[in-house]
Design a protein around this motif. Sequence first.
Motif, PDB file in Angstrom:
ATOM      1  N   LYS A   8     -11.027   0.730  -1.519  1.00 52.18           N
ATOM      2  CA  LYS A   8      -9.960  -0.067  -2.142  1.00 52.18           C
ATOM      3  C   LYS A   8      -8.834   0.793  -2.707  1.00 52.18           C
ATOM      4  CE  LYS A   8     -13.611  -3.178  -3.711  1.00 52.18           C
ATOM      5  NZ  LYS A   8     -14.492  -3.322  -4.897  1.00 52.18           N
ATOM      6  N   LEU A   9      -9.048   2.074  -2.811  1.00 50.13           N
ATOM      7  CA  LEU A   9      -8.038   2.945  -3.424  1.00 50.13           C
ATOM      8  C   LEU A   9      -6.875   3.209  -2.477  1.00 50.13           C
ATOM      9  CD1 LEU A   9     -10.401   5.594  -5.080  1.00 50.13           C
ATOM     10  CD2 LEU A   9      -9.340   3.598  -6.161  1.00 50.13           C
ATOM     11  N   SER A  10      -5.727   3.497  -3.040  1.00 55.43           N
ATOM     12  CA  SER A  10      -4.562   3.871  -2.231  1.00 55.43           C
ATOM     13  C   SER A  10      -4.731   5.311  -1.759  1.00 55.43           C
ATOM     14  CB  SER A  10      -3.288   3.765  -3.071  1.00 55.43           C
ATOM     15  OG  SER A  10      -3.283   4.790  -4.053  1.00 55.43           O
ATOM     16  N   ALA A  11      -3.960   5.668  -0.749  1.00 59.69           N
ATOM     17  CA  ALA A  11      -4.010   7.031  -0.227  1.00 59.69           C
ATOM     18  C   ALA A  11      -3.684   8.042  -1.327  1.00 59.69           C
ATOM     19  CB  ALA A  11      -3.035   7.172   0.935  1.00 59.69           C
ATOM     20  N   GLU A  12      -2.731   7.685  -2.177  1.00 57.85           N
ATOM     21  CA  GLU A  12      -2.325   8.591  -3.261  1.00 57.85           C
ATOM     22  C   GLU A  12      -3.475   8.769  -4.250  1.00 57.85           C
ATOM     23  OE1 GLU A  12      -0.538   6.153  -2.057  1.00 57.85           O
ATOM     24  OE2 GLU A  12       1.089   7.325  -1.148  1.00 57.85           O
ATOM     25  N   GLU A  13      -4.110   7.668  -4.630  1.00 58.10           N
ATOM     26  CA  GLU A  13      -5.210   7.726  -5.582  1.00 58.10           C
ATOM     27  C   GLU A  13      -6.376   8.525  -4.996  1.00 58.10           C
ATOM     28  OE1 GLU A  13      -5.382   6.927  -8.664  1.00 58.10           O
ATOM     29  OE2 GLU A  13      -7.544   7.106  -9.008  1.00 58.10           O
ATOM     30  N   LYS A  14      -6.634   8.312  -3.710  1.00 61.64           N
ATOM     31  CA  LYS A  14      -7.705   9.075  -3.076  1.00 61.64           C
ATOM     32  C   LYS A  14      -7.402  10.574  -3.123  1.00 61.64           C
ATOM     33  CE  LYS A  14      -9.451   5.554   0.136  1.00 61.64           C
ATOM     34  NZ  LYS A  14      -9.459   5.055   1.523  1.00 61.64           N
ATOM     35  N   SER A  20       5.033   3.077   1.948  1.00 61.26           N
ATOM     36  CA  SER A  20       3.969   2.680   1.034  1.00 61.26           C
ATOM     37  C   SER A  20       2.886   1.919   1.777  1.00 61.26           C
ATOM     38  CB  SER A  20       4.561   1.763  -0.031  1.00 61.26           C
ATOM     39  OG  SER A  20       4.981   0.571   0.589  1.00 61.26           O
ATOM     40  N   ALA A  21       1.803   1.678   1.063  1.00 62.66           N
ATOM     41  CA  ALA A  21       0.684   0.951   1.656  1.00 62.66           C
ATOM     42  C   ALA A  21       1.122  -0.426   2.125  1.00 62.66           C
ATOM     43  CB  ALA A  21      -0.439   0.830   0.642  1.00 62.66           C
ATOM     44  N   SER A  22       2.032  -1.055   1.403  1.00 63.64           N
ATOM     45  CA  SER A  22       2.454  -2.392   1.814  1.00 63.64           C
ATOM     46  C   SER A  22       3.260  -2.319   3.104  1.00 63.64           C
ATOM     47  CB  SER A  22       3.255  -3.069   0.700  1.00 63.64           C
ATOM     48  OG  SER A  22       4.407  -2.310   0.413  1.00 63.64           O
TER      49      SER A  22
END
Lengths: 356, 356, 356, 356
Positions: B246-252, C12-14
Amino acid sequence: MSRVLSLAIAGSASAMLLLAGTVANAQVSDKPFEENWWPTEWGPDDKVGAPNRTTPEIVLKAVKLVKQGKVATLGKLYASDIPFFGPRMWHMTIPGTPTGGVFGNNALVFHDELLTTQIGQVGTQFDGPGHIGVRTSKGDMFYNGRNREDAYQRHGTGYVVGMGDLGVEHVAEKGFVCRGVLLDAPGYKGMNPLPIPTSPDSPGIVTADDVKGMLEKQGLDDIGEGDCVFLYTGHGDLWKNADWPKLSAEEKAERVKKFVSGEPGFGLSACEYFAERKIILTGGDTSANDAQPVSDVEGAAAPCHTEMQTRRGIWNIENLEFTQLLEDGVHEFLFVWSPLKMVGATGSPGNPVALY
Amino acid sequence: MSRVLSLAIAGSASAMLLLAGTVANAQVSDKPFEENWWPTEWGPDDKVGAPNRTTPEIVLKAVKLVKQGKVATLGKLYASDIPFFGPRMWHMTIPGTPTGGVFGNNALVFHDELLTTQIGQVGTQFDGPGHIGVRTSKGDMFYNGRNREDAYQRHGTGYVVGMGDLGVEHVAEKGFVCRGVLLDAPGYKGMNPLPIPTSPDSPGIVTADDVKGMLEKQGLDDIGEGDCVFLYTGHGDLWKNADWPKLSAEEKAERVKKFVSGEPGFGLSACEYFAERKIILTGGDTSANDAQPVSDVEGAAAPCHTEMQTRRGIWNIENLEFTQLLEDGVHEFLFVWSPLKMVGATGSPGNPVALY
Amino acid sequence: MSRVLSLAIAGSASAMLLLAGTVANAQVSDKPFEENWWPTEWGPDDKVGAPNRTTPEIVLKAVKLVKQGKVATLGKLYASDIPFFGPRMWHMTIPGTPTGGVFGNNALVFHDELLTTQIGQVGTQFDGPGHIGVRTSKGDMFYNGRNREDAYQRHGTGYVVGMGDLGVEHVAEKGFVCRGVLLDAPGYKGMNPLPIPTSPDSPGIVTADDVKGMLEKQGLDDIGEGDCVFLYTGHGDLWKNADWPKLSAEEKAERVKKFVSGEPGFGLSACEYFAERKIILTGGDTSANDAQPVSDVEGAAAPCHTEMQTRRGIWNIENLEFTQLLEDGVHEFLFVWSPLKMVGATGSPGNPVALY
Amino acid sequence: MSRVLSLAIAGSASAMLLLAGTVANAQVSDKPFEENWWPTEWGPDDKVGAPNRTTPEIVLKAVKLVKQGKVATLGKLYASDIPFFGPRMWHMTIPGTPTGGVFGNNALVFHDELLTTQIGQVGTQFDGPGHIGVRTSKGDMFYNGRNREDAYQRHGTGYVVGMGDLGVEHVAEKGFVCRGVLLDAPGYKGMNPLPIPTSPDSPGIVTADDVKGMLEKQGLDDIGEGDCVFLYTGHGDLWKNADWPKLSAEEKAERVKKFVSGEPGFGLSACEYFAERKIILTGGDTSANDAQPVSDVEGAAAPCHTEMQTRRGIWNIENLEFTQLLEDGVHEFLFVWSPLKMVGATGSPGNPVALY
């Protein structure tokens, strides 16, 4: 599945062309819609299938089968020279000799391996939800009515990097803990190995009646809910773990050729019986556990694959080795194993553990 | 081992150069000869190590720990964006969409995956006999006194295609069935996660006394022969299975950076204690289970790795996830798992099963 | 093609989800049928396309451009940290250190490398007949009216192992020997690099008029039959060969991010002009040589790709470096290069040679 | 180099063991020090070798060889079933069918390929500075006195990710533009193919005198500085591009076996002659261009490899195809090619271009 229509595949170049023609023909089957295969009893969101049946009671009952305190590992060796289906392969090297170090005053060095392979579908291999589907008039449909096009995990570029909701990680979160039942077909039929079936009445096709006969002969209780059922055919002994490393390259090549030329296995009647009894896993010592190239359903290719996996979420593990169990005369055991949690993979390698 | 000297590795370019310098320095340690590490108690031909301790009695005793009939799978997710040590990676694609078919009147189609990775040393990873060694004045020595140069399986061209007698398949034939003990360090030390140790007295280093304290606090019998001991530090929760997808690429990316910047883990005193108690496996929720970059032995890099694995054949499995066990308050269980029988590999991926 | 719709991809992810939606939408275009793109002028069996135009006269004329006896190599560095489109990657290791030996009394040792990559579509990359196609109501159509389903080389199992008649080996048998023309857009437009185009009137889109203006400003004869036309935009200088190895990991990551966020390039009007003039190859210093994300055709993605490659067999080579040519003030040269004869590949890596 | 000591390698299992023994023996040669191989005439920092000899005059003279305006591509086909040395292989698939898209109102779709291979040392392959070295008492030494341990590009973990200053990218920056001379040994010796040499006086060993004889018979000027010299032996016709795709799997396997069982090639006397004449590249239609398993130097393995490459930086390209040149009766041409700029690679694949 590893060796659908193996006879054609292992055959001559013209047989290859024939099969290529079949592939191009793009036949469809709408049986899944006609028979309402989906949603399954676990609801439209389910990604696990039959392992949902496992309850604490089933686990506790299976644990009681451990009486001697013995352990057998059921996986086969993974190596570059074992039998493969089609262009699958196993390529492993050691990057650097050693790979890394030296670190610290303990002078630590280390090795890794680097592997390229069709990881879930080589050697001892598990068929998960994304592996087997049916081409219907509405697209290629997989477990619980998932269309592969909708399921795929795609990179923004369209690149498919995994099977999405059909990924094996959901089954792997659950795992398999069950009563393992080993059916000894050579012992029952008096022929080892069972022959490669070339007609529907071949003894190489293990039927529902054969299953009942084996259970009786082996003194086993009937198949029950949550069970894992394994078939020994003798065909897999062509590449027994204990022998394989000692064989010459020529002998290995000859055995591989024989192994992939077709195989004894379950007929659909046996699989239907297992489905009625609500098992959660089939397994065996061949590459498909489905009789090939001829089964008991005319014109079908590996029918247990679509009827058990795509339809019912009863999964399948192939290329197991039962040598120790057979030597110990053990046909009932606690089976413990879970696929790897590889996100989006179609299957998993494995080395399941039997306790008895 | 996955992250020896991780601080330097994850650090700046100059830190990298520093480490590269260390590597080039090629220090040696002759401790293995001075202390007569070999042959081990299982004889000079042994390729298995501590799992040899497992007896039917030990198995039967461990099986008794299954009381509720519950099952937990302890593996982490394998994906391209999880933390890796150095240049290791996970690259998986689906060859063809679908990969093959259509076959038969059941219109069977199938998918495979194609994977390139350092299979035994990524994600949930097991360190086998060929992984960790010591550079001595007589060469790089591994478990039971095997010199890597003598052990390598070489193609006729000199190409190293596997670790030979140091291959993981010998341990995988045996497998691990044991009493699993989960040590809850955050619960004991009142800090979650444990900090990355930067000095020898850091609470991020779990000592022998800590182990005894945790056993007492958790109401567990002492460590015994044949046990498998697992350490929860909280550090691994940076990439919990339930959260990760569920995490974003940045958060990962941020969490990966934090995860590989060092880690709490066992100090050597704890490992020595385990060795005395004759355990067969260590495990944990970090990438090494060895405190890093600072442990309780000055100047040593991941000292448990060489002292437990190379010296005693007590193996190690890294990057496990204990979430379910912790939620259920379970610290003792039947642990069942075996590495893959990959001929000549240094380790194995895994998804071990805990029954309780 | 390497970076179609890069803005969305790098965003971005979106934005990713948006593009994923586009992908799922499966729009079609029947322009190829409406405009009778096939068969091409070289007949329905042709697998080579525009390089068929090359005649001895064209070769001899191009050879006359070699006046100084100087040589420039136009390829970029291949490495794991260069910019990639989507999940493409470059993973290289050295198997064994050394890989093999010792042989003979000359004590020969050797190294290999082991590489996993999307070989034809990474770094300096050539788009061959199997790379770019159009989704029509009759299927995905490629050069000379080949439907991918009919073209694929399949293993008997259905496994696609190559592009069949769309394979690059047919173009590679012929190769490219031509008058090379280098268009210096920054020199003409007074901005270096050209901007990433975000509207149809952006100077980042190089139009047919721009081409004519550059030819005039640079004192070059008009584009002629058999020519190879190259575009310098300055955007590719983000990863210049001479600088790249000296940059820090952070600086590289930042430049990669910038490089893949969109790119200046040819508008369709320029490509149509080249097609009229019967060129055989486009090239440039970006990953597509097509203006992105906005070109001069509303709603089109990399329109030069489909109009030049799929329609006319005018091929394309991306990520070239012109530093030496620019330093020497050379805009016309003998271009010599051929893709690798990789059976069934979609493209090829390369390091073309310019002589002048 | 691709097939040093091929006879042993292709032979029986016992021959394999024999060679494995040789490998383990770890003999050394200090000839490089005794003969002061380094630094080379281009200084201790040089990473390019003999291609440094190329001058504008040499280029302009070679360009004059283009008279007819004809072009030949000299590369062989890359495929999974071509001959390989040892465990090298070529594994290519198409990820997704198609790989990506659909994009834009032009409904663009695309394919990539995914390849795993020993990229620089399979098929048509170029030996760069990091490929061939000599085991001396001071370590494994490569071109210009570089010890591999010092040269390796290492990740901080110790992982070797490339050959550092021995990487092929430095030669690839320069490239090869030269007078190509094709020596037609079968035409000269009256036997096609030349035999695999099993004794020092075999006609399968092409000597310095043979070279002079061929030059005279073919009416060619003597070898000169900056030349590239190619040897046709006929042995490579076992896998001619035009025939290969049409052969059956069995016929291919048989030809591969024959191809790798040894090969005719240059003897050291020929190579020494070329070195005196200051050439920059050798090439040929076999996998080594060195007579094997017996050459004209007793006990040496592929002696041209160490004497030309390690000692003098005269590089080598293997598995070329000269069919078109031979059909056209052309023995002198402009040769244009550059390896790929793969950072840290030992070699490169290729498809060189001959203009005449």
